[in-house]
Design a protein around this motif. Structure first.
Motif, PDB file in Angstrom:
ATOM      1  N   LEU A  11     -92.595 -15.249   4.975  1.00 51.23           N
ATOM      2  CA  LEU A  11     -92.610 -16.285   6.132  1.00 51.23           C
ATOM      3  C   LEU A  11     -94.039 -15.940   7.046  1.00 51.23           C
ATOM      4  O   LEU A  11     -94.456 -16.947   7.601  1.00 51.23           O
ATOM      5  N   ASN A  12     -94.672 -15.046   6.561  1.00 49.18           N
ATOM      6  CA  ASN A  12     -95.943 -14.749   7.175  1.00 49.18           C
ATOM      7  C   ASN A  12     -97.262 -15.244   6.283  1.00 49.18           C
ATOM      8  O   ASN A  12     -98.303 -14.846   6.364  1.00 49.18           O
ATOM      9  N   GLN A  13     -96.766 -16.213   5.341  1.00 48.61           N
ATOM     10  CA  GLN A  13     -97.705 -16.860   4.451  1.00 48.61           C
ATOM     11  C   GLN A  13     -98.210 -15.974   3.547  1.00 48.61           C
ATOM     12  O   GLN A  13     -99.502 -16.339   3.361  1.00 48.61           O
ATOM     13  N   LYS A  62    -103.083 -16.165  10.753  1.00 50.57           N
ATOM     14  CA  LYS A  62    -103.377 -17.436  11.278  1.00 50.57           C
ATOM     15  C   LYS A  62    -102.851 -17.671  12.507  1.00 50.57           C
ATOM     16  O   LYS A  62    -102.120 -18.808  12.904  1.00 50.57           O
ATOM     17  N   ARG A 118     -94.237 -14.957  20.232  1.00 50.44           N
ATOM     18  CA  ARG A 118     -95.427 -15.110  19.762  1.00 50.44           C
ATOM     19  C   ARG A 118     -96.439 -13.838  20.089  1.00 50.44           C
ATOM     20  O   ARG A 118     -97.145 -13.316  19.410  1.00 50.44           O
ATOM     21  N   ASP A 149    -102.758 -20.948  14.777  1.00 51.26           N
ATOM     22  CA  ASP A 149    -102.014 -21.936  14.746  1.00 51.26           C
ATOM     23  C   ASP A 149    -100.601 -21.589  13.865  1.00 51.26           C
ATOM     24  O   ASP A 149    -100.484 -21.854  12.715  1.00 51.26           O
ATOM     25  N   PRO A 150     -99.981 -20.803  14.602  1.00 55.25           N
ATOM     26  CA  PRO A 150     -98.681 -20.099  14.022  1.00 55.25           C
ATOM     27  C   PRO A 150     -97.468 -21.344  13.712  1.00 55.25           C
ATOM     28  O   PRO A 150     -97.545 -22.301  14.180  1.00 55.25           O
ATOM     29  N   LYS A 151     -96.917 -20.838  12.789  1.00 57.12           N
ATOM     30  CA  LYS A 151     -95.787 -21.624  12.036  1.00 57.12           C
ATOM     31  C   LYS A 151     -94.626 -20.983  12.933  1.00 57.12           C
ATOM     32  O   LYS A 151     -94.292 -19.910  13.365  1.00 57.12           O
ATOM     33  N   VAL A 152     -93.429 -21.799  12.589  1.00 58.42           N
ATOM     34  CA  VAL A 152     -92.195 -21.660  13.476  1.00 58.42           C
ATOM     35  C   VAL A 152     -91.881 -20.035  12.680  1.00 58.42           C
ATOM     36  O   VAL A 152     -90.921 -19.329  13.306  1.00 58.42           O
ATOM     37  N   SER A 153     -91.961 -20.141  11.360  1.00 59.54           N
ATOM     38  CA  SER A 153     -91.569 -18.998  10.683  1.00 59.54           C
ATOM     39  C   SER A 153     -91.962 -17.780  11.124  1.00 59.54           C
ATOM     40  O   SER A 153     -91.086 -16.646  11.205  1.00 59.54           O
ATOM     41  N   GLN A 154     -93.178 -17.701  11.799  1.00 62.91           N
ATOM     42  CA  GLN A 154     -93.682 -16.573  12.392  1.00 62.91           C
ATOM     43  C   GLN A 154     -93.220 -16.050  13.682  1.00 62.91           C
ATOM     44  O   GLN A 154     -93.296 -14.999  14.092  1.00 62.91           O
TER      45      GLN A 154
END
Length: 316
Positions: free
Chosen positions: A74-76, A144, A135, A147-152
């Motif tokens: 999830l954290n890429q 990153k 957040r 520009d965070p993703k929803v998964s984060q």
């Protein structure tokens, strides 16, 4: 050293110490865990929390290590297959560093985090957590985050539910985990779970005196060779007599002195001969006085770190 001293040494914060004392009085074998996101090499910053798990294990705690492969995904940090492979490597490192393989419960996140009950609890906590709170919880640990993703945003919610589903008394982590742990303390009771105690360790400086970062390569990895270790330590920031924000002294305080009762600095007779320190406090005193030269401190750190890490190298 009694149990409380063992548990509280070299920590930055305990939330709360009164709760910890009560736990030790009422439960013979309390439980504690750390979650590790498998995302690369294990370095001495990770080992700091492993050291605390060893202290807790020696104090009678049952230990769980969460190899958080789903969190890393999830954290890429890679595909699930890639992070699972790194998780296996991490497990071997932790055992080599001293965690008792038979009495440590190693758990992969993907073994239970995709189940119905777990996901329902995650969704329930998302209803009680604001987007801003989620957040903020990720500020120190997310990748990153400009520009965070929803998964984060789901990541800290899952970490809170991990604590509940693993049934542990104490969550251990670096101080960068504090915001996530506070979310768990505040949010879990509303779902019928107890609020966890939290033990937070400091964040180590990098060898250059700056924030430790893989991109800056200012850290010591547990699989560094003896030559790598010697090269890195030779260049390490270590101003003479300075005991504050000195990364070489930090290595002694958090990694070497807890493992060795006596530290011997080997020096030629013309430079004063061997110097023996029986505590970190004594070491800090002789370094501050100028009796111990920075190069001798670095050489000593290299010797003892190599002794610690040669066991890890042998199993990798």
């Amino acid at each position: 050293m009694d149990k409380l001293e063992l548990i509280t040494r070299n920590v930055q914060e305990i939330v709360t110490e009164e709760e910890l004392k009560q736990l030790l009085e009422t439960k013979e074998h309390p439980t504690a865990y750390v979650g590790y996101e498998p995302s690369g090499k294990i370095h001495m910053g990770h080992v700091l929390t492993v050291n605390k798990l060893l202290d807790l294990q020696n104090a009678g705690f049952k230990i769980t290590v969460l190899l958080a492969d789903v969190h890393a995904y999830l954290n890429q940090k890679g595909t699930l297959e890639e992070v699972r492979e790194i998780a296996d490597y991490n497990k071997r490192c932790f055992i080599a560093l001293g965690l008792d393989a038979e009495n440590t419960n190693f758990v992969y996140g993907s073994d239970y985090q995709l189940g119905h009950e777990y996901m329902l609890k995650v969704l329930q906590l998302t209803q009680k957590t604001s987007l801003n709170r989620a957040r903020r919880s990720m500020d120190e640990v997310g990748r990153k985050m400009d520009d965070p993703k929803v998964s984060q945003m789901v990541y800290p919610i899952m970490q809170a539910i991990d604590i509940a589903m693993l049934g542990v008394d104490i969550a251990v982590g670096g101080i960068d985990q504090r915001k996530i742990h506070m979310l768990a303390r505040e949010g879990l009771p509303g779902l019928g779970f107890k609020a966890p105690l939290c033990i937070h360790t400091p964040i180590l400086l990098g060898l250059d005196g700056q924030k430790m970062s893989s991109s800056n390569e200012n850290y010591i990895s547990v699989d560094d060779s003896e030559a790598d270790l010697k090269k890195k330590m030779k260049k390490a920031f270590c101003p003479a007599g300075e005991t504050e924000d000195n990364p070489v002294l930090e290595l002694f305080k958090y990694h070497i002195c807890p493992r060795y009762e006596e530290i011997v600095f080997e020096r030629p007779e013309k430079f004063g001969g061997n110097l023996v320190c029986n505590s970190y406090e004594k070491l800090e005193e002789v370094f501050a006085s100028g009796e111990l030269h920075p190069m001798d401190l670095k050489n000593g750190a290299t010797k003892y770190l190599n002794m610690i890490l040669e066991v890890v190298r042998s199993v990798l």
